[in-house]
Design an enzyme around this catalytic site. Structure first.
Site, PDB file in Angstrom:
ATOM      1  N   ALA A  65       0.861  -1.184   0.000  1.00  0.00           N
ATOM      2  CA  ALA A  65       0.000   0.000   0.000  1.00  0.00           C
ATOM      3  C   ALA A  65       0.896   1.232   0.000  1.00  0.00           C
ATOM      4  O   ALA A  65       2.055   1.174   0.441  1.00  0.00           O
ATOM      5  CB  ALA A  65      -0.882  -0.022   1.236  1.00  0.00           C
ATOM      6  N   GLY A 108       0.670  -5.051   0.867  1.00  0.00           N
ATOM      7  CA  GLY A 108      -0.538  -5.110   0.050  1.00  0.00           C
ATOM      8  C   GLY A 108      -0.292  -5.757  -1.307  1.00  0.00           C
ATOM      9  O   GLY A 108      -1.213  -6.316  -1.909  1.00  0.00           O
ATOM     10  N   GLU A 111      -0.576  -9.319  -0.655  1.00  0.00           N
ATOM     11  CA  GLU A 111      -1.997  -9.571  -0.345  1.00  0.00           C
ATOM     12  C   GLU A 111      -2.849  -9.541  -1.614  1.00  0.00           C
ATOM     13  O   GLU A 111      -3.765 -10.347  -1.783  1.00  0.00           O
ATOM     14  CB  GLU A 111      -2.482  -8.526   0.680  1.00  0.00           C
ATOM     15  N   GLU A 131       4.811  -5.198   7.025  1.00  0.00           N
ATOM     16  CA  GLU A 131       4.090  -4.129   7.726  1.00  0.00           C
ATOM     17  C   GLU A 131       4.631  -3.898   9.132  1.00  0.00           C
ATOM     18  O   GLU A 131       4.633  -2.780   9.640  1.00  0.00           O
ATOM     19  CB  GLU A 131       2.592  -4.457   7.800  1.00  0.00           C
TER      20      GLU A 131
HETATM   21  C1  LIG Z   1      -1.850  -3.012   2.751  1.00  0.00           C
HETATM   22  C2  LIG Z   1      -1.320  -3.109   4.143  1.00  0.00           C
HETATM   23  C3  LIG Z   1      -2.367  -2.665   5.091  1.00  0.00           C
HETATM   24  O1  LIG Z   1      -1.066  -4.450   4.432  1.00  0.00           O
HETATM   25  C4  LIG Z   1      -0.124  -2.242   4.401  1.00  0.00           C
HETATM   26  C5  LIG Z   1       1.049  -2.166   3.457  1.00  0.00           C
HETATM   27  O2  LIG Z   1       1.114  -2.695   2.378  1.00  0.00           O
HETATM   28  S1  LIG Z   1       2.288  -1.192   4.047  1.00  0.00           S
HETATM   29  C6  LIG Z   1       3.537  -1.267   2.803  1.00  0.00           C
HETATM   30  C7  LIG Z   1       4.333  -2.490   2.888  1.00  0.00           C
HETATM   31  N1  LIG Z   1       5.464  -2.400   1.966  1.00  0.00           N
HETATM   32  C8  LIG Z   1       6.676  -2.025   2.334  1.00  0.00           C
HETATM   33  O3  LIG Z   1       6.932  -1.741   3.477  1.00  0.00           O
HETATM   34  C9  LIG Z   1       7.716  -1.971   1.238  1.00  0.00           C
HETATM   35  C10 LIG Z   1       8.220  -0.550   1.070  1.00  0.00           C
HETATM   36  N2  LIG Z   1       9.269  -0.456   0.039  1.00  0.00           N
HETATM   37  C11 LIG Z   1      10.522  -0.902   0.232  1.00  0.00           C
HETATM   38  O4  LIG Z   1      10.878  -1.451   1.263  1.00  0.00           O
HETATM   39  C12 LIG Z   1      11.488  -0.668  -0.864  1.00  0.00           C
HETATM   40  O5  LIG Z   1      10.974   0.310  -1.737  1.00  0.00           O
HETATM   41  C13 LIG Z   1      11.802  -1.957  -1.692  1.00  0.00           C
HETATM   42  C14 LIG Z   1      12.609  -2.951  -0.850  1.00  0.00           C
HETATM   43  C15 LIG Z   1      10.547  -2.613  -2.220  1.00  0.00           C
HETATM   44  C16 LIG Z   1      12.670  -1.559  -2.952  1.00  0.00           C
HETATM   45  O6  LIG Z   1      13.809  -0.801  -2.535  1.00  0.00           O
HETATM   46  P1  LIG Z   1      14.631   0.025  -3.604  1.00  0.00           P
HETATM   47  O7  LIG Z   1      14.943  -0.822  -4.788  1.00  0.00           O
HETATM   48  O8  LIG Z   1      15.785   0.608  -2.860  1.00  0.00           O
HETATM   49  O9  LIG Z   1      13.631   1.166  -4.119  1.00  0.00           O
HETATM   50  P2  LIG Z   1      13.185   2.483  -3.336  1.00  0.00           P
HETATM   51  O10 LIG Z   1      14.117   3.590  -3.659  1.00  0.00           O
HETATM   52  O11 LIG Z   1      12.933   2.188  -1.902  1.00  0.00           O
HETATM   53  O12 LIG Z   1      11.750   2.772  -3.996  1.00  0.00           O
HETATM   54  C17 LIG Z   1      11.604   3.429  -5.256  1.00  0.00           C
HETATM   55  C18 LIG Z   1      10.490   4.449  -5.095  1.00  0.00           C
HETATM   56  O13 LIG Z   1       9.285   3.782  -4.777  1.00  0.00           O
HETATM   57  C19 LIG Z   1       8.741   4.309  -3.576  1.00  0.00           C
HETATM   58  N3  LIG Z   1       8.031   3.255  -2.843  1.00  0.00           N
HETATM   59  C20 LIG Z   1       8.398   1.959  -2.667  1.00  0.00           C
HETATM   60  N4  LIG Z   1       7.508   1.318  -1.941  1.00  0.00           N
HETATM   61  C21 LIG Z   1       6.538   2.197  -1.654  1.00  0.00           C
HETATM   62  C22 LIG Z   1       5.321   2.128  -0.904  1.00  0.00           C
HETATM   63  N5  LIG Z   1       4.892   0.975  -0.350  1.00  0.00           N
HETATM   64  N6  LIG Z   1       4.588   3.231  -0.783  1.00  0.00           N
HETATM   65  C23 LIG Z   1       4.953   4.407  -1.347  1.00  0.00           C
HETATM   66  N7  LIG Z   1       6.087   4.531  -2.081  1.00  0.00           N
HETATM   67  C24 LIG Z   1       6.860   3.450  -2.216  1.00  0.00           C
HETATM   68  C25 LIG Z   1       9.953   4.801  -2.803  1.00  0.00           C
HETATM   69  O14 LIG Z   1       9.590   5.727  -1.825  1.00  0.00           O
HETATM   70  C26 LIG Z   1      10.761   5.395  -3.932  1.00  0.00           C
HETATM   71  O15 LIG Z   1      10.227   6.648  -4.295  1.00  0.00           O
HETATM   72  P3  LIG Z   1      11.045   8.012  -4.023  1.00  0.00           P
HETATM   73  O16 LIG Z   1      11.203   8.100  -2.559  1.00  0.00           O
HETATM   74  O17 LIG Z   1      12.358   7.833  -4.748  1.00  0.00           O
HETATM   75  O18 LIG Z   1      10.171   9.083  -4.597  1.00  0.00           O
END
Ligand SMILES: CC(C)(O)CC(=O)SCCNC(=O)CCNC(=O)[C@H](O)C(C)(C)COP(=O)(O)OP(=O)(O)OC[C@H]1O[C@@H](n2cnc3c(N)ncnc32)[C@H](O)[C@@H]1OP(=O)(O)O
Length: 257
Positions: A65, A108, A111, A131
């Site tokens: 998400a 998500g 999921e 999460e």
């Molecule tokens: C639905 C529920 C209720 O269950 C809740 C959820 O889903 S909470 C979200 C769970 N997901 C995460 O915690 C994963 C978050 N992302 C990461 O850990 C990393 O992005 C990665 C390991 C997947 C990839 O890392 P990397 O290759 O280093 O890329 P990044 O530079 O981190 O990401 C590129 C760009 O995408 C944006 N990004 C990534 N994931 C999300 C996200 N879940 N939400 C919003 N944005 C996301 C990240 O911020 C980067 O953008 P910029 O900051 O460069 O603008």
């Protein structure tokens, strides 16, 4: 209709939905959720579509998400807005859905893949419920569907430590049905979907309904449910056609009747 976060295509009898927020690794925001509901409704209304494939990019199916959209929400915002409840309507899709997962399927994203009927994974796929690292927990069904898919021990491990599972572990654990090379992912998923779409639709939809019932009921009740649907299929023209074609050693021509 033009979509902001999705690419929608028809490939023969298959509806293809590609998540398209590459800058955010296909993070699932509210626009995407509404657009997906709309796209699925269109494919469901379209009699020519027999199955649906949902995919992302090579790097990410979906990284969860959208954290940036959620970060400032209060309890009352989440509770009164019933945050994430819209995804239940997507999970309730009647036509078969295959998730073609390459790269990250986290939170998500994992999921959403699990809401589909089965998951075909590219060899670079990574699944996780991270999460806990954000101070929250799964909210789109992960604690329930992951547990049913891989069992309590692995689901606890994933959800409590936030660690990722690679494609090999996911296949071994029963989360994914098969692993294919990343460059063959879409081809394989579309071929599987086309095969399903070519079968009798009543039989396909009842099979899906019956398998899903297994997750919600007792064995005896599930077997009774299956038997009733099985009997009902003898009222279809497609049953006559399928069996006649077998006896006559020809390919059946199902008409979804
Ligand atoms: C639905 C529920 C209720 O269950 C809740 C959820 O889903 S909470 C979200 C769970 N997901 C995460 O915690 C994963 C978050 N992302 C990461 O850990 C990393 O992005 C990665 C390991 C997947 C990839 O890392 P990397 O290759 O280093 O890329 P990044 O530079 O981190 O990401 C590129 C760009 O995408 C944006 N990004 C990534 N994931 C999300 C996200 N879940 N939400 C919003 N944005 C996301 C990240 O911020 C980067 O953008 P910029 O900051 O460069 O603008």
């Amino acid at each position: 209709m033009a979509y902001e976060t999705l690419i929608i295509e028809k490939r023969g009898a298959v509806g293809l939905i590609t998540l398209n927020r590459p800058h955010a690794l296909n993070a699932l925001n509210s626009i995407l959720m509404h657009e997906m509901e709309e796209a699925l409704a269109r494919f469901h209304e379209d009699d020519a579509i027999g199955a649906i494939v949902l995919t992302g990019s090579e790097k990410a199916f979906a990284a969860g998400a959208d954290i940036k959209e959620m970060k400032d929400l209060s309890f009352t915002d989440a509770y009164l807005g019933d945050l994430m409840a819209g995804w239940d309507r997507i999970a309730a899709s009647r036509k078969p859905m295959i998730a073609a997962v390459s790269g990250f399927a986290l939170g998500g994203g994992c999921e959403l893949a699990m809401m589909c009927d089965f998951i075909i994974a590219a060899d670079n796929a990574k699944f996780g419920q991270p999460e806990i690292t954000l101070g929250i927990m799964p909210g789109m069904g992960g604690s329930q569907r992951l547990t049913r898919a891989v069992g309590k021990s692995k689901a606890m491990d994933m959800a409590l430590t936030g660690r990722m599972m690679d494609a090999v572990e996911a296949e071994r654990a029963g989360l994914v049905s098969r692993i294919v090379p990343v460059d063959k992912l879409l081809e394989e998923a579309l071929a599987a979907a086309a095969k399903i779409a070519g079968f009798s639709r009543p039989a396909v939809l009842m099979t899906k309904e019956s398998v899903n019932r297994a997750l919600e009921t007792t064995l005896a009740e599930g077997v009774r449910f299956e038997r009733r649907l099985f009997h009902a299929l003898f009222a279809t023209e497609d049953q006559k056609e399928g069996m006649a074609a077998f006896v006559e050693k020809r390919k059946p021509a199902f008409r979804n009747l």
